[in-house]
Design an enzyme around this catalytic site. Structure first.
Site, PDB file in Angstrom:
ATOM      1  N   PHE A  73      23.052 -18.255  -7.922  1.00 30.18           N
ATOM      2  CA  PHE A  73      23.137 -18.210  -6.326  1.00 30.18           C
ATOM      3  C   PHE A  73      24.954 -18.158  -6.112  1.00 30.18           C
ATOM      4  O   PHE A  73      25.304 -19.316  -6.362  1.00 30.18           O
ATOM      5  CB  PHE A  73      22.382 -19.165  -5.396  1.00 30.18           C
ATOM      6  CG  PHE A  73      20.822 -18.865  -5.603  1.00 30.18           C
ATOM      7  CD1 PHE A  73      20.452 -18.387  -4.305  1.00 30.18           C
ATOM      8  CD2 PHE A  73      20.142 -18.833  -6.678  1.00 30.18           C
ATOM      9  CE1 PHE A  73      18.990 -18.134  -4.290  1.00 30.18           C
ATOM     10  CE2 PHE A  73      18.742 -18.427  -6.787  1.00 30.18           C
ATOM     11  CZ  PHE A  73      18.185 -18.132  -5.534  1.00 30.18           C
ATOM     12  N   VAL A 129      26.643 -18.209  -2.678  1.00 35.42           N
ATOM     13  CA  VAL A 129      26.753 -18.250  -1.213  1.00 35.42           C
ATOM     14  C   VAL A 129      28.416 -18.845  -0.624  1.00 35.42           C
ATOM     15  O   VAL A 129      28.530 -19.921  -1.536  1.00 35.42           O
ATOM     16  CB  VAL A 129      25.838 -19.244  -1.071  1.00 35.42           C
ATOM     17  CG1 VAL A 129      25.647 -19.161   0.695  1.00 35.42           C
ATOM     18  CG2 VAL A 129      24.435 -18.414  -1.315  1.00 35.42           C
ATOM     19  N   GLY A 130      28.701 -18.143   0.258  1.00 36.56           N
ATOM     20  CA  GLY A 130      29.871 -18.632   0.642  1.00 36.56           C
ATOM     21  C   GLY A 130      31.093 -18.848  -0.356  1.00 36.56           C
ATOM     22  O   GLY A 130      31.503 -17.724  -1.071  1.00 36.56           O
ATOM     23  N   VAL A 155      26.138 -21.199 -10.681  1.00 35.07           N
ATOM     24  CA  VAL A 155      27.074 -20.261 -10.914  1.00 35.07           C
ATOM     25  C   VAL A 155      28.543 -20.818 -10.958  1.00 35.07           C
ATOM     26  O   VAL A 155      29.076 -20.260 -11.696  1.00 35.07           O
ATOM     27  CB  VAL A 155      27.031 -19.328  -9.679  1.00 35.07           C
ATOM     28  CG1 VAL A 155      27.858 -19.651  -8.343  1.00 35.07           C
ATOM     29  CG2 VAL A 155      27.791 -17.910 -10.036  1.00 35.07           C
ATOM     30  N   ASP A 156      28.444 -22.002 -10.647  1.00 35.89           N
ATOM     31  CA  ASP A 156      29.783 -22.674 -10.858  1.00 35.89           C
ATOM     32  C   ASP A 156      29.965 -23.628 -12.372  1.00 35.89           C
ATOM     33  O   ASP A 156      30.457 -24.733 -12.438  1.00 35.89           O
ATOM     34  CB  ASP A 156      29.948 -23.889  -9.711  1.00 35.89           C
ATOM     35  CG  ASP A 156      29.042 -24.830  -9.671  1.00 35.89           C
ATOM     36  OD1 ASP A 156      27.918 -24.559 -10.209  1.00 35.89           O
ATOM     37  OD2 ASP A 156      29.035 -26.023  -9.000  1.00 35.89           O
ATOM     38  N   GLY A 212      24.571 -36.812 -16.959  1.00 36.04           N
ATOM     39  CA  GLY A 212      24.805 -37.897 -16.387  1.00 36.04           C
ATOM     40  C   GLY A 212      23.642 -39.089 -16.470  1.00 36.04           C
ATOM     41  O   GLY A 212      24.017 -40.363 -16.356  1.00 36.04           O
ATOM     42  N   GLU A 256      16.371 -30.736  -6.996  1.00 35.61           N
ATOM     43  CA  GLU A 256      16.270 -31.450  -8.356  1.00 35.61           C
ATOM     44  C   GLU A 256      15.270 -32.606  -8.186  1.00 35.61           C
ATOM     45  O   GLU A 256      14.921 -32.721  -9.337  1.00 35.61           O
ATOM     46  CB  GLU A 256      17.623 -32.021  -8.568  1.00 35.61           C
ATOM     47  CG  GLU A 256      17.707 -32.525 -10.020  1.00 35.61           C
ATOM     48  CD  GLU A 256      19.179 -32.849 -10.145  1.00 35.61           C
ATOM     49  OE1 GLU A 256      20.044 -31.992 -10.834  1.00 35.61           O
ATOM     50  OE2 GLU A 256      19.699 -33.910  -9.985  1.00 35.61           O
TER      51      GLU A 256
END
Length: 288
Positions: free
Chosen positions: A57, A59-60, A148-149, A171, A239
């Site tokens: 995704f 977006v922005g 996507v990041d 984590g 999540e």
């Protein structure tokens, strides 16, 4: 409902970052470097003529990550297999075109934008389940739902294929279960009671056979809708629902943090290499 196993003892995750489990209490493999033979798996899976799908995704401001994601995927993700990338975005013109290998393609799918990041997050499960039902089930055999990041840094291959696949959150792979950030409010359908749970899984990586991913994402979406009707949002949105569902619908394969790392953390000795990791970035700015 918590599944019980014969002779089950209270499960605790790895307590030292120098250790890495290879098997879950329900006998699902935990995949990491050294637990599989990549050449053997390639010879087993290659003749099956599989197509592996990927959803992301963008977006922005997150459209800025698409090029690095796709270029790294073309270098490392499922080499030798057909791959179909599905890029969901509110701005198709912002998605760059990159050169793809043979048998690999990108589909850009327009979606509605939302003003709040939490709304975008909770809509993801709905969008994925609808996409599988309406289209993807005819085009792919397996599907991975990724953020996507992130970027691929080492090979990701058929060792990750399974009916239902989860990835351990970077984590929380070396902390006691009591510290997992499960949703603890009983009003939420994502509620996890004390004493429940096995691992804490990351929402940035999950997948499996297309039909199983459809069932999984639809189940999470139903939980999100129930919470919305009750005026509550789970602590970590989708999540939280993902972790709740993986407790009652055990993954058939679990990926170690090699497949979901965080670049802001030093690489521990237990991880021989990093295959897929999130970028170090100013998240608050991006989400705004």
């Amino acid at each position: 409902m918590k599944l019980q196993y014969k002779g089950e003892k209270p499960f605790q995750p790895v307590t030292s970052p120098t250790e890495l489990l290879t098997l879950t209490p329900w006998l699902a493999p935990i995949v990491s470097e050294g637990t599989f033979d990549p050449e053997l798996l390639h010879h087993i899976y290659q003749p099956l003529n599989l197509t592996v799908g990927v959803t992301v995704f963008a977006v922005g401001t997150y459209t800025q990550f698409v090029q690095h994601f796709l270029e790294s995927a073309e270098q490392f993700f499922m080499q030798g297999f057909r791959v179909h990338y599905y890029v969901f975005t509110n701005d198709p013109t912002a998605v760059p075109r990159i050169q793809l290998g043979s048998g690999r393609l990108v589909s850009i799918i327009p979606i509605q934008t939302h003003s709040r990041w939490e709304e975008i997050s909770t809509r993801r499960m709905e969008t994925i389940s609808q996409h599988i039902a309406e289209r993807a089930h005819r085009e792919i055999d397996y599907l991975f739902c990724l953020n996507v990041d992130m970027v691929f840094r080492n090979p990701w291959g058929p060792e990750t294929l399974g009916d239902l696949v989860a990835a351990i959150h970077p984590g929380y792979f070396a902390v006691p279960r009591q510290q997992f950030p499960y949703e603890r409010r009983p009003l939420s359908t994502a509620f996890v009671a004390d004493g429940e749970g096995d691992f804490y899984y990351g929402g940035a990586v999950f997948g499996g056979r297309a039909a199983r991913v459809y069932e999984f994402t639809r189940g999470c979406h139903m939980g999100i809708l129930a919470d919305k009707a009750n005026g509550i949002m789970a602590a970590w949105q989708e999540e939280s629902h993902l972790n709740r569902r993986f407790i009652s619908h055990k993954p058939s394969k679990v990926l170690s943090p090699e497949y979901l790392w965080d670049d802001r953390k030093p690489q521990p000795p237990s991880l021989k290499l990093i295959r897929f990791s999130t970028l170090d970035k100013d998240t608050d700015w991006l989400r705004s």
